[in-house]
Motif scaffolding. Structure first.
Motif, PDB file in Angstrom:
ATOM      1  N   ASN A  98      56.114  10.182  14.843  1.00 31.43           N
ATOM      2  CA  ASN A  98      56.041   8.798  15.308  1.00 31.43           C
ATOM      3  C   ASN A  98      54.706   8.473  15.963  1.00 31.43           C
ATOM      4  OD1 ASN A  98      58.466   7.347  14.567  1.00 31.43           O
ATOM      5  ND2 ASN A  98      59.570   8.810  15.831  1.00 31.43           N
ATOM      6  N   LYS A  99      54.067   9.453  16.578  1.00 35.08           N
ATOM      7  CA  LYS A  99      52.714   9.229  17.103  1.00 35.08           C
ATOM      8  C   LYS A  99      51.740   8.975  15.956  1.00 35.08           C
ATOM      9  CE  LYS A  99      53.235  11.867  21.401  1.00 35.08           C
ATOM     10  NZ  LYS A  99      52.866  13.122  22.114  1.00 35.08           N
ATOM     11  N   LEU A 110      59.739   4.103  17.577  1.00 35.28           N
ATOM     12  CA  LEU A 110      58.826   2.966  17.669  1.00 35.28           C
ATOM     13  C   LEU A 110      59.317   1.856  18.592  1.00 35.28           C
ATOM     14  CD1 LEU A 110      57.889   2.687  13.870  1.00 35.28           C
ATOM     15  CD2 LEU A 110      56.414   3.507  15.710  1.00 35.28           C
ATOM     16  N   SER A 167      48.485   0.885  14.432  1.00 35.25           N
ATOM     17  CA  SER A 167      47.463   0.296  15.316  1.00 35.25           C
ATOM     18  C   SER A 167      46.119   0.182  14.634  1.00 35.25           C
ATOM     19  CB  SER A 167      47.322   1.148  16.587  1.00 35.25           C
ATOM     20  OG  SER A 167      48.534   1.220  17.285  1.00 35.25           O
ATOM     21  N   GLN A 190      52.457   5.406  14.763  1.00 34.55           N
ATOM     22  CA  GLN A 190      51.923   4.414  15.697  1.00 34.55           C
ATOM     23  C   GLN A 190      50.411   4.296  15.564  1.00 34.55           C
ATOM     24  OE1 GLN A 190      53.314   4.492  19.778  1.00 34.55           O
ATOM     25  NE2 GLN A 190      55.252   5.394  19.170  1.00 34.55           N
ATOM     26  N   SER A 198      57.438   0.891  21.768  1.00 35.89           N
ATOM     27  CA  SER A 198      56.073   0.381  21.652  1.00 35.89           C
ATOM     28  C   SER A 198      55.982  -0.939  20.904  1.00 35.89           C
ATOM     29  CB  SER A 198      55.188   1.420  20.934  1.00 35.89           C
ATOM     30  OG  SER A 198      55.184   2.648  21.627  1.00 35.89           O
ATOM     31  N   TYR A 199      57.062  -1.325  20.221  1.00 35.65           N
ATOM     32  CA  TYR A 199      57.035  -2.537  19.401  1.00 35.65           C
ATOM     33  C   TYR A 199      58.305  -3.350  19.607  1.00 35.65           C
ATOM     34  CZ  TYR A 199      53.151  -0.430  16.861  1.00 35.65           C
ATOM     35  OH  TYR A 199      51.948   0.122  16.530  1.00 35.65           O
TER      36      TYR A 199
END
Length: 415
Positions: free
Chosen positions: A402-403, A39, A410, A406, A42-43
């Protein structure tokens, strides 16, 4: 643009836990460590650790984790009295093993988040003490609890291996599971999504907790490290068991060493059982030392090295829920696994005696017969190892998990 500038533009994710993620060493820190690894691109991650003031973390561990995740926000808590916790559970307010009281004023929470990921269930309980159950409505809240807690209590008797004391406790836990389910529903009702590792746990969440809670569940099974997938054990020689040697696994190992292993050695005298794990009681440690062909290694840097030298992994698990990481990892290495049916929970496509050797009962004779059969039948053992490796290769990928996470963070709810 600098990396600092890029990080400042990423959405802020609070990761709330009660264990330091690094090094990944158990069923809680293993997924958490890998979630963070996936993550962080992306974060902008802020690690918030809910800290029991009676059990402070070693400074070296804090330093190692801050090198990975930046400054950690520690929120101090203390346990409520035993009597208060008993009454709270009877009134379906809090589980007895939880019952935390937040000590405000000692720490400042970081920047307001876009999303909050709380893991495991014990951290969900502690976080509820910090927030008093009132969440920041602007943030997406996700609980990564791995298993159904009510199921752990409801089926604990299936993992009973020994003493009358633990049998009595298992019966009491079965009776408690009704209250546990009600409390679990209250703890999770405000979360936007709940991450579990197996479809079986989702079914149990619906049955033992509440259908509306189960409807929020997203399946996010653990992945397997690439090191395990690349292991070759063509020249292995050991039978292995991997796991903590305290608590429920202490009983399992005592049974394995005292009852199962002597039967194996009687039929296959040159066999060696390598037990990897720490926490053995003085009695268990003495029993291991005095038993022919058994050794205990408390810690190894890389478990893949253990499986390189293994021909069989033993996973005597009967609890009926949860994903058993040591089973999946051993299969990924091409090691034939001998275990109870529950040892293979959450493995899609698994076929008994094709991908793993299943013992349906907690039977000494059944385990002795299966282990010795595979020791003596190299072709069958290697066929199982290869089939298990191929099955695991098609799934249990941290990138995929992890996808999924995410997407949940979201969207704020199950897809």
């Amino acid at each position: 643009m600098t990396s600092e500038g890029l990080a400042s533009e990423l959405p802020v994710l609070w990761v709330v836990t009660d264990q330091l993620p690094f090094p990944p060493r158990n069923g809680i820190t293993l997924p958490l460590f890998n979630y963070l690894a996936g993550l962080k691109s992306s974060y902008s991650i802020r690690l918030i650790v809910l800290n029991d003031i009676q059990c402070n973390f070693p400074p070296a561990s804090i330093e190692a984790n801050e090198e990975l995740y930046g400054p950690i926000c520690f929120l101090p808590l203390t346990r409520k009295s035993k009597l208060t916790r008993i009454i709270s559970e009877l009134l379906s307010k809090e589980m007895y093993q939880h019952g935390w009281k937040y000590l405000p004023g000692a720490a400042q929470l970081p920047t307001t988040p876009n999303s909050i990921l709380v893991s495991p269930m014990s951290a969900v309980a502690k976080w509820g003490s910090v927030t008093n159950g009132v969440f920041r409505k602007s943030a997406v809240h996700v609980a990564a609890v791995n298993d159904c807690t009510a199921a752990e209590y409801h089926y604990r008797y299936q993992s009973h291996f020994g003493s009358l004391k633990t049998l009595f406790k298992a019966v009491i836990d079965y009776l408690r599971s009704r209250w546990i389910g009600v409390i679990e529903a209250k703890m999770l009702q405000s979360y936007d999504a709940i991450l579990l590792q197996t479809a079986r746990d989702k079914e149990l969440m619906k049955e033992l907790v509440h259908p509306t809670i189960a409807a929020k569940v997203v399946l996010a099974p653990n992945g397997v490290n690439h090191r395990f997938r690349s292991v070759s054990n063509e020249n292995g020689r050991n039978i292995v068991f991997v796991g903590e040697l305290s608590g429920e696994y202490g009983e399992i190992i005592s049974w394995l060493v005292s009852e199962v292993w002597p039967g194996v050695v009687d039929r296959c005298p040159n066999s060696n059982l390598r037990i990897v794990g720490k926490g053995a009681s003085s009695t268990l440690a003495a029993n291991i030392r005095s038993t022919q062909g058994v050794e205990n290694i408390e810690y190894v840097e890389d478990l893949s090295d253990v499986y390189k030298d293994a021909i069989i992994a033993i996973s005597p698990v009967f609890k009926g829920f949860g994903l058993i990481n040591k089973t999946v990892e051993a299969m990924a290495c091409g090691v034939a696994v001998v275990g109870g049916a529950a040892a293979f929970n959450g493995i899609p496509g698994f076929e008994s005696n094709v991908h793993g050797a299943v013992c349906l009962k907690k039977s000494k004779d059944e385990f002795v017969n299966m282990i010795t059969y595979l020791i003596e039948n190299e072709d069958k053992r290697k066929d199982i190892g290869r089939a298990g490796k191929k099955l695991i290769a098609g799934g249990f990928n941290w990138d995929t998990t992890n996808k999924i996470i995410q997407g949940v963070l979201s969207a704020g709810s199950p897809a």
